[in-house]
Design an enzyme around this catalytic site. Structure first.
Site: not given
Length: 257
Positions: A21, A132
């Site tokens: 993240c 991601e």
């Protein structure tokens, strides 16, 4: 390849550190953001479109603050440029910011680094999408660009803080709030940035709401798509729109999700 899950850090085979993240794209210009977020006060600071936003970079943040003028009581929505990586007001030096790029939604009210900001310094961090990484059968990490299918903007939930250095200069920094990933996104990574629905922006930003626990309502992920992109994004020195182009558009043979 090595990893430190508790610290949200992963080092891939090319030697570059990638935060979970911890990468996103923010390419919209300041004028578009002013209109999208209905900003009332513009600092007129501008940064270049960034397709590989990484920790410690300057980013756009939307916040609401009560002007420091006599008689002012209503918060005013502002667009500011601040640094990604939260530095608490009590920190001895700003280096701690590189370790506080994410804040878990579940523990915001308890962690000393975040609880004061959660009470009155909440912000929105505009993004076109975020990255991601997902393990592949050959033990590599395939990056995915996760973004709204309709091309809209994501309003990632964040917190911001002010820190004063020994010379009296102020530094404003932020962190991205994360939550559990569900549905299709959870197959890539178990955490995801918490985003705020537009109808909830005003309450989320309002510094007068000090009990913000009821505001922790992540936006639905139903409108998001995850597309594999080039591993060039692993290197923070790489930047440009090609980083968010799906692999099927470039002929790259890496597997699709």
């Amino acid at each position: 390849m090595s990893s430190l899950v508790g610290g949200h850090a992963v080092v891939y085979g090319d030697g570059f550190l990638v935060e979970m993240c911890g990468r996103y794209a923010s390419a919209r210009n300041r004028h578009d953001l002013l209109e999208e977020f209905e900003v009332e006060l513009d600092s007129e600071e501008e940064i270049e479109p960034d397709y590989n936003v990484a920790p410690t970079k300057d980013v756009y943040a939307v916040m609401s603050r009560v002007p420091k003028v006599e008689g002012a009581t209503q918060p005013v929505r502002q667009l500011r440029v601040i640094r990604w990586g939260l530095v608490p007001s009590w920190a001895k030096d700003p280096s701690i910011g590189s370790r506080l790029i994410n804040a878990r939604m579940e523990t915001l009210a308890d962690k000393p680094a975040f609880r004061k900001a959660f009470a009155s310094r909440r912000c929105l961090l505009p993004a076109d999408g975020y990255f991601e990484w997902m393990p592949t059968p050959d033990k590599k990490k395939q990056p995915y660009f996760i973004h709204p299918a309709d091309g809209g903007v994501l309003a990632m939930a964040g917190l911001y803080e002010f820190w004063k250095d020994p010379d009296g200069e102020w530094l404003c920094t932020c962190t991205v709030i994360t939550t559990a990933a569900e549905d299709h996104l959870g197959e890539i990574h178990d955490r995801t940035p918490m985003c705020i629905e537009k109808d909830h922006w005003t309450d989320w930003l309002d510094p007068r709401i000090t009990d913000a626990s009821e505001l922790l309502v992540p936006a639905s992920a139903a409108g998001l798509v995850a597309e594999p992109v080039s591993m060039a994004v692993n290197n923070v020195r790489n930047n440009g729109p090609e980083l968010i182009h799906p692999l099927q558009d470039t002929g790259d043979p890496s597997p699709l999700f």
